[in-house]
Scaffold this motif. Structure first.
Motif, short mmCIF file in Angstrom:
data_model
loop_
_atom_site.label_atom_id
_atom_site.label_comp_id
_atom_site.label_asym_id
_atom_site.label_seq_id
_atom_site.Cartn_x
_atom_site.Cartn_y
_atom_site.Cartn_z
N ARG A 339 -4.01 1.54 -2.34
CA ARG A 339 -2.65 1.02 -2.49
C ARG A 339 -2.38 -0.08 -1.46
O ARG A 339 -2.92 -0.06 -0.35
N THR A 340 -1.52 -1.03 -1.81
CA THR A 340 -1.17 -2.12 -0.89
C THR A 340 -0.13 -1.63 0.11
O THR A 340 0.90 -1.06 -0.29
N VAL A 341 -0.41 -1.83 1.40
CA VAL A 341 0.52 -1.39 2.44
C VAL A 341 1.68 -2.38 2.54
O VAL A 341 1.47 -3.59 2.65
N LEU A 342 2.91 -1.86 2.50
CA LEU A 342 4.10 -2.71 2.59
C LEU A 342 4.65 -2.71 4.01
O LEU A 342 4.60 -1.68 4.70
N SER A 343 5.21 -3.84 4.41
CA SER A 343 6.01 -3.83 5.64
C SER A 343 7.34 -3.16 5.31
O SER A 343 7.71 -3.03 4.13
N VAL A 344 8.07 -2.75 6.33
CA VAL A 344 9.37 -2.12 6.08
C VAL A 344 10.30 -3.11 5.37
O VAL A 344 11.05 -2.73 4.45
#
Ligand code: HMG
Length: 390
Positions: A339-344
């Motif tokens: 999965r692609t890690v999102l910034s807050v």
């Protein structure tokens, strides 16, 4: 005749938020989330991912053409409905190309509905042994930015194919349910996120567990010694751990306690990385147990505790069938890593993104990368879904 889970599949959204990043952004001690709630990550759904796309993806992963000919009922359990009238199951039936003479509908009672769906599927197969029922639990849990429930959000669907002579688990006829009219968590039609009496909800969960378990033992004569594992509804794993400790009998041997604790630890591995997926979360716990506990064997009996706010709870059990391990996916953790890690900031942008229709009710969407099914268009207020990738 044995009836139970013949196949089980899972789908989650392509984006993930790390809870240590969320803790930093919310000025919270990361250990409150990692140790206080036992959570690590949560899946985040873009606007093109909803209960239909998650459900279709979870089921597409397990169904053959032969299954699609045999399925004569599609039940989608959810509390994140996308239409007040048309059932999400009808969209899923179409997307999966299931034979037309099937009954398709939606069921709701917070996180509990999929358990009722399984029991209805069991009754149906009992009457029509050649039929197969597709039960899908699909939800997106959204509490709101900065709320106490925010770290427990998640998104995902679990699809289960119910048939006679099942190859994973056979159900026992031992369901014990309980209903109590309480307001611990609810979402009126005008609200996009739920109202939550957080601490009260945890008390209701634990008390429902204690009293339903006592009644279950009374009616069946079974005790924890009869079970290899107990799976719990997992709003966040720490609450389920408290539940396990609540029902652990002091007279149990240390060996039995260790077995139940070890199996509990295996059952929370996926939820720790996905978050609460409401109706599906009990079954995500079951899947996590089956795919990460190599010592489980055919004949082992597993107890399942289902809880849906409002509140309805149920305890039932199922036995593992010889060869069950061949029907599982032992690469699930690797898929979660993809999965692609999102910034807050990006997570917050996705959280607030809403449908923005033109005056005629139209909008076109660009699917996110790695989606299998996606909402691609709303045309004159009609949602259009497409398979975008295999
Ligand atoms: P909170 O603010 O995290 O509560 O909200 P807290 O302050 O009590 O902290 C939680 C735990 O972290 C506590 O541990 C703290 O001690 C610990 P506990 O006492 O419970 O063992 N803690 C720390 N640990 C380590 N280091 C630290 C630290 N600080 C604190 N520095 C709450 C918790 C449940 C209220 C919130 O997450 C919430 O509102 N969640 C949503 C509701 C929910 O999940 N309820 C569960 C039961 S209802 C249910 O299961 C149904 C549901 O799935 C919906 C449906 O049916 O549709 C929700």
């Amino acid at each position: 005749m044995t009836i139970g889970i013949d196949k089980i599949g899972f789908a989650t959204s392509p984006y993930v938020l790390r809870l240590e990043d969320l803790a930093t952004a919310r000025d919270t001690d990361p250990e409150k989330l990692s140790k206080g709630l036992l959570l690590k990550e949560q899946s985040v759904a873009p606007i093109t991912e909803d209960i239909v796309t998650l459900a279709a993806t979870a089921a597409d992963d397990i169904l053959t053409d032969e299954d699609k000919e045999a399925i004569d009922m599609v039940i989608l359990a959810t509390e994140s409905g996308i239409d007040q009238s048309k059932a999400a199951a009808v969209f899923v039936h179409g997307l999966l190309d299931i034979q037309p003479f099937a009954r398709s509908f939606e069921m709701k009672e917070a996180c509990y509905a999929a358990t009722a769906a399984l029991d209805y599927a069991k009754l149906h197969v009992e009457k029509f042994p050649q039929s197969k029922v597709l039960v899908i639990a699909s939800d997106i849990a959204k509490y709101g930015i900065g709320t106490p429930g925010e770290p427990t959000q998640g998104a995902g669907a679990v699809a289960m194919l119910i048939s006679h002579n099942p190859r994973i688990l056979s159900f026992n006829d031992d369901n014990v349910a309980q209903t109590r009219d309480v307001m611990d968590f609810w979402r009126p039609n005008y609200a996009t996120t739920p109202f939550v009496n957080g601490i009260y909800s945890t008390q209701q969960y634990l008390d429902s567990l204690k009293t339903t378990w006592a009644e279950y033992q009374k009616r069946t004569g079974l005790a924890l010694t009869d079970f290899a594992a107990v799976c719990f509804h997992l709003p966040y794993p720490k609450l389920a751990l408290k539940g396990l400790k609540k029902i652990l009998d002091k007279s149990l041997s240390e060996e039995k306690k260790d077995q139940l604790q070890y199996n509990f630890d295996q059952s929370i591995l996926y939820s720790q990385r996905v978050g609460n997926i409401y109706t599906g979360s009990l079954f995500l716990g079951l899947l996590s147990l089956l795919e990460n506990q190599p010592q489980l064997k055919a004949g082992d009996r597993i107890a399942l505790f289902s809880y849906g706010s409002g509140a309805v709870s149920e305890i039932f059990s199922a036995n593992l069938v010889p060869g069950f391990e061949q029907l599982l996916d032992h690469k699930r953790m690797e898929k979660l890593d993809q999965r692609t890690v999102l910034s807050v900031a990006d997570y917050e942008r996705l959280f607030y993104e809403e449908v923005d229709l033109d005056p005629s009710g139209n909008q076109v969407f660009e699917p996110a990368t790695h989606q299998t099914f996606a909402l691609t268009e709303i045309k004159e207020h009609q949602r259009t879904y497409q398979k975008v990738e295999k």
